[in-house]
Write a protein that holds these residues in place. Structure first.
Motif, short mmCIF file in Angstrom:
data_model
loop_
_atom_site.label_atom_id
_atom_site.label_comp_id
_atom_site.label_asym_id
_atom_site.label_seq_id
_atom_site.Cartn_x
_atom_site.Cartn_y
_atom_site.Cartn_z
N LYS A 85 0.85 -1.21 0.00
CA LYS A 85 0.00 0.00 0.00
C LYS A 85 0.88 1.25 0.00
CE LYS A 85 -1.47 1.93 3.99
NZ LYS A 85 -1.24 3.38 4.12
N ASN A 86 1.93 1.24 0.81
CA ASN A 86 2.76 2.44 0.96
C ASN A 86 3.73 2.65 -0.19
OD1 ASN A 86 1.33 2.94 3.24
ND2 ASN A 86 2.90 2.18 4.64
N ARG A 142 -4.99 11.08 3.73
CA ARG A 142 -3.80 11.91 3.95
C ARG A 142 -2.80 11.78 2.81
NH1 ARG A 142 -1.29 13.74 7.36
NH2 ARG A 142 0.61 12.69 6.74
N ILE A 171 -3.38 8.29 15.15
CA ILE A 171 -2.03 7.91 15.62
C ILE A 171 -1.12 9.12 15.76
CG2 ILE A 171 -2.21 5.58 14.68
CD1 ILE A 171 -0.40 6.38 12.39
N ARG A 207 0.26 14.28 12.43
CA ARG A 207 0.67 14.09 11.04
C ARG A 207 0.88 15.42 10.29
NH1 ARG A 207 -1.00 8.83 9.70
NH2 ARG A 207 0.62 8.86 8.10
N PRO A 208 1.71 16.33 10.83
CA PRO A 208 1.95 17.60 10.12
C PRO A 208 2.69 17.36 8.80
CG PRO A 208 3.49 17.34 11.92
CD PRO A 208 2.53 16.19 12.03
N PHE A 227 7.83 19.10 7.33
CA PHE A 227 9.07 18.66 6.66
C PHE A 227 8.91 18.76 5.13
CE2 PHE A 227 10.30 17.72 10.71
CZ PHE A 227 10.11 16.44 11.21
N TYR A 231 14.62 14.70 9.94
CA TYR A 231 14.05 13.40 10.28
C TYR A 231 13.80 12.68 8.96
CZ TYR A 231 10.96 9.74 12.07
OH TYR A 231 10.42 8.53 12.36
N PRO A 232 14.10 11.41 8.84
CA PRO A 232 13.91 10.70 7.57
C PRO A 232 12.43 10.43 7.28
CG PRO A 232 14.68 9.16 9.22
CD PRO A 232 14.68 10.49 9.88
N ASP A 242 4.61 0.05 11.59
CA ASP A 242 3.35 -0.51 11.09
C ASP A 242 3.18 -1.97 11.48
OD1 ASP A 242 3.81 1.43 8.11
OD2 ASP A 242 2.72 1.92 9.94
N VAL A 252 7.99 6.44 16.40
CA VAL A 252 7.68 7.12 15.13
C VAL A 252 6.44 8.00 15.24
CG1 VAL A 252 7.10 6.77 12.70
CG2 VAL A 252 8.82 5.32 13.79
N ARG A 301 0.41 6.07 18.98
CA ARG A 301 0.11 4.80 18.31
C ARG A 301 0.05 3.65 19.31
NH1 ARG A 301 2.31 3.03 12.34
NH2 ARG A 301 0.28 2.19 11.72
C1 EPZ Z 1 4.32 6.76 5.82
O1 EPZ Z 1 3.63 7.80 6.46
C2 EPZ Z 1 3.34 5.60 5.73
N1 EPZ Z 1 2.17 5.99 4.92
C3 EPZ Z 1 2.90 5.18 7.13
O2 EPZ Z 1 2.02 4.07 6.99
C4 EPZ Z 1 4.14 4.76 7.92
O3 EPZ Z 1 3.78 4.38 9.21
C5 EPZ Z 1 5.13 5.92 7.95
O4 EPZ Z 1 5.46 6.32 6.60
C6 EPZ Z 1 6.43 5.56 8.67
O5 EPZ Z 1 7.04 4.47 8.03
C7 EPZ Z 1 2.29 6.00 3.57
O6 EPZ Z 1 3.36 5.76 3.01
C8 EPZ Z 1 1.05 6.36 2.80
P1 EPZ Z 1 6.63 10.01 7.99
P2 EPZ Z 1 4.28 9.29 6.50
O7 EPZ Z 1 6.57 11.26 7.19
O8 EPZ Z 1 4.95 9.59 5.21
C9 EPZ Z 1 6.25 13.12 11.57
C10 EPZ Z 1 0.20 2.67 7.52
O9 EPZ Z 1 -0.38 2.18 8.50
N2 EPZ Z 1 6.24 14.12 10.49
O10 EPZ Z 1 7.85 9.16 7.91
O11 EPZ Z 1 3.25 10.23 6.99
C11 EPZ Z 1 4.99 12.27 11.54
O12 EPZ Z 1 3.95 12.91 12.22
C12 EPZ Z 1 0.69 4.11 7.56
O13 EPZ Z 1 0.42 2.06 6.44
C13 EPZ Z 1 6.34 15.46 10.84
O14 EPZ Z 1 6.42 15.81 12.02
O15 EPZ Z 1 5.38 9.08 7.63
C14 EPZ Z 1 5.44 11.01 12.22
O16 EPZ Z 1 5.41 11.21 13.61
C15 EPZ Z 1 0.60 4.73 8.94
N3 EPZ Z 1 6.33 16.39 9.84
C16 EPZ Z 1 6.89 10.86 11.75
O17 EPZ Z 1 7.30 12.17 11.34
C17 EPZ Z 1 6.24 16.02 8.52
O18 EPZ Z 1 6.25 16.91 7.64
C18 EPZ Z 1 7.04 9.88 10.59
O19 EPZ Z 1 6.29 10.38 9.51
C19 EPZ Z 1 6.13 14.66 8.20
C20 EPZ Z 1 6.14 13.72 9.19
#
Ligand code: EPZ
Length: 448
Positions: free
Chosen positions: A24-25, A96, A122, A125-126, A129, A165-166, A311, A333, A337
Motif C-alpha cells: 500500500k505504501n 492523507r 495515531i 501528522r503535520p 518537513f 528526520y527521515p 506498522d 515514530v 500509536r
Molecule cells: C508513511 O507515512 C506511511 N504511509 C505510514 O504508513 C508509515 O507508518 C510511515 O510512513 C512511517 O514508516 C504511507 O506511506 C502512505 P513520515 P508518512 O513522514 O509519510 C512526523 C500505515 O499504516 N512528520 O515518515 O506520513 C509524523 O507525524 C501508515 O500504512 C512530521 O512531524 O510518515 C510522524 O510522527 C501509517 N512532519 C513521523 O514524522 C512532517 O512533515 C514519521 O512520519 C512529516 C512527518
C-alpha cells in the motif's frame, strides 16, 4: 444505517501458503508519481484497498483516465489529459496520502493547491518537513487557514538538503518535485524504506537520474521529460508481517513465497528470538514459518527503516500479549500509536501503557470481546488477537482495515481462521462516506 463487523473465533493453527498484494505504501506514491508523465502507464500487483480507490479518485479529479481490474490487480492510468493542479478539501480529508501529489504537480505545472491533510488517531501528522524541503527547492508555499498554495518561484541550482528526520512522505514529495528540473538535488538523511526505493525504481524507469548512497542519501539530477512506465508493485512486507504473526500466534505453519524477506530482517529476527522457526529462501524472496508451542516474549523499539517497522508494532504487541515473560515495546515514530492497548486490555491482555512505552506481561489466555480498530494496523492486530481468544471477538472499525489491506480476513480464512462477517446497526454518531471496493462497499469514515 448498518456497519460491518468481523466475528472472529478461536481458530486452529493456521496452515498453508498465501501470497501478497503490492505494498500500500508503495502503490499510493507510485500512482501519484505518474502525474510526472504524459501518457498511459500500467501498474500490476495493485491491491483493491480503499486507499487505492481514493487515490484513483484523486487522479481522476485532476483529469487522468483510470481503469482498474481489481480482480487481477491491474491498474491502467492515462495522464495525457491531466489539467488540474488543485485537490478539493473533500478529497484531501478522505486520505492523507493525497498530499503526495504535491511534488508531481509542482514538477509538472509549477504549482499545486490543496488543503492540510489533517491528522489521524495515531498522530497530528503535520507536513512541515514537506513544506521545508519545497521552500529549499525554491518553491513558495503559502499557508492560509487550512489551505496550502505552492508555486515554483525561482529554480534553485544544485543543492544539498538535510532532512532533520527521515520522513517517508517528505522524501517522496521532494524526490518527485526535483525529478523534472535542471538541478542536482541531494537529500541527506532521506527515508530509504523499501516503498521509497520502489518509487525510485519507478522514477528511474521513467527516465529520472537518481542515485541512492549510504548513509541514507538520495541524489536526483533533474531531467526535462519523464515517460510512462509499466511496473509491478513490490510485495507488501507489512501484510507479510501481519500474516506471519497470525500463523505464529496460532502455533501454525505457513509459507509466503513472495515475502520480501531482504527488507524484513529486524522483524524476522524478533520472531526467531521468540522461538519461532523462520526459514528464508536463498534468493531473498519467500519465507516459511513454523511456530513454537511456547513463544518467549521479546522487547522491541520501532524506528525508521531498517529498524523495526512502526506498522508492525500493534500486531507484534498481540504476539507478546500471549508469550511467556515480559516485553517492553517503545513506539518512536508516531506520538499516539498505542490506542490498541485499551482494546487488547478488554480481551484480558496485561499491558501497562506509559507514554511511548507499553509494558506487556504475557498471559496464557485472551478472552473474546467487542473491540474497535482505530487505524489500519491496530485493526489487523485485533483480528489476530481474536484468533487465539477464548470465545467470540467482534471487530469494528473495518473501514480502517480495508483502507490498507485487500481482503486480509479472506486470506486468514483460507489459512484456517474462523472469521465471518456480519452487519450491526450503526450508532447514529458515526458518519462517513462509502468507499466502493470492487463488490465490497465499506464505510470509510472521514479521517478526523
Ligand atoms: C508513511 O507515512 C506511511 N504511509 C505510514 O504508513 C508509515 O507508518 C510511515 O510512513 C512511517 O514508516 C504511507 O506511506 C502512505 P513520515 P508518512 O513522514 O509519510 C512526523 C500505515 O499504516 N512528520 O515518515 O506520513 C509524523 O507525524 C501508515 O500504512 C512530521 O512531524 O510518515 C510522524 O510522527 C501509517 N512532519 C513521523 O514524522 C512532517 O512533515 C514519521 O512520519 C512529516 C512527518
Amino acid at each position: 444505517m448498518c456497519k460491518q463487523q468481523l466475528v472472529v473465533q478461536e481458530s486452529a493453527p493456521l496452515r498453508g501458503t498465501t501470497r501478497l498484494w503490492g505494498a500500500k505504501n508503495a502503490v499510493l506514491v507510485i500512482m501519484a508519481s505518474l502525474l510526472l508523465t504524459r501518457g498511459k502507464s500500467r501498474l500490476t500487483n495493485v491491491p483493491s484497498s480503499c486507499d487505492v480507490w481514493q487515490m484513483i479518485e484523486v487522479l481522476k479529479e485532476l483529469g487522468a483516465a483510470v481503469v482498474f481490474d481489481h480482480d487481477l490487480g491491474v491498474l491502467d492510468i492515462d495522464t495525457s489529459k491531466v489539467f488540474g493542479h488543485s485537490i478539493s478539501e473533500h478529497r484531501m480529508q478522505k486520505m492523507r496520502a493525497s498530499v503526495l501529489v504535491m511534488g508531481p504537480l509542482l514538477a509538472r505545472f509549477g504549482k499545486a493547491e490543496l488543503s492540510m491533510p489533517g491528522g489521524c488517531v495515531i498522530g497530528s501528522r503535520p507536513i512541515d518537513f514537506h513544506i521545508k524541503l519545497f521552500r529549499q527547492l525554491g518553491i513558495q508555499v503559502t499557508l492560509s487557514g487550512n489551505k496550502v498554495q505552492a508555486e515554483w518561484q525561482s529554480r534553485v541550482g544544485d543543492a544539498r538538503l538535510i532532512l532533520e528526520y527521515p520522513s517517508v512522505g517528505a522524501t517522496e514529495n521532494a524526490l518527485m518535485a526535483a525529478a523534472l528540473s535542471n538541478s542536482s538535488i541531494t537529500l541527506v538523511n532521506a527515508a530509504v524504506e523499501p516503498e521509497v526505493l520502489d518509487l525510485v525504481e519507478v522514477l528511474k524507469k521513467m527516465g529520472a537520474d537518481i542515485t541512492v548512497q549510504v548513509p541514507a542519501t538520495i541524489i536526483v539530477r533533474g531531467v526535462q521529460e519523464l515517460r510512462p512506465i509499466e511496473h509491478s508493485v513490490i510485495p507488501d512486507r507489512l501484510e507479510a508481517g501481519a500474516l506471519l504473526i497470525a500463523a505464529a500466534i496460532t502455533k501454525g505453519s505457513i509459507t509466503i513465497p513472495d515475502a520480501p524477506v531482504h527488507s524484513m530482517g529486524v522483524f524476522l529476527e524478533k520472531l526467531r528470538e521468540m522461538g519461532h522457526v523462520v526459514v528464508e529462501s536463498c534468493d531473498g524472496v519467500g519465507v516459511h514459518l513454523t511456530a513454537t508451542s511456547s513463544p518467549r516474549a521479546v522487547s522491541f523499539k520501532t524506528s525508521p527503516y531498517p529498524g523495526f517497522p512502526t506498522d508492525l508494532q500493534a500486531p507484534m504487541m498481540v504476539a507478546q500479549a500471549v508469550a511467556k515473560g515480559e516485553s517492553s515495546i517503545c513506539e518512536t515514530v508516531f506520538e499516539n500509536r498505542m490506542i490498541h492497548v485499551r482494546e487488547l486490555q478488554k480481551m484480558g491482555a496485561q499491558i501497562r501503557h506509559e507514554g511511548m512505552y507499553a509494558h506487556v506481561h504475557g498471559v496464557n489466555k485472551l478472552y473474546g470481546a467487542s473491540v474497535i480498530g482505530t487505524d489500519i494496523r491496530a485493526c489487523a492486530a485485533l483480528v489476530i488477537a481474536g484468533l487465539v481468544a477464548q470465545g467470540v471477538t467482534t471487530v469494528t472499525g473495518l473501514d480502517h482495515l480495508h483502507r490498507g489491506f485487500a481482503n486480509f480476513e479472506g486470506k486468514l480464512r483460507k489459512l484456517g481462521a474462523n472469521i465471518s462477517e456480519s452487519r450491526v446497526a450503526k450508532s447514529d454518531t458515526q458518519s462517513g462516506s462509502t468507499c466502493v471496493v470492487g463488490q465490497l462497499s465499506v464505510t470509510n469514515d472521514i479521517q478526523k
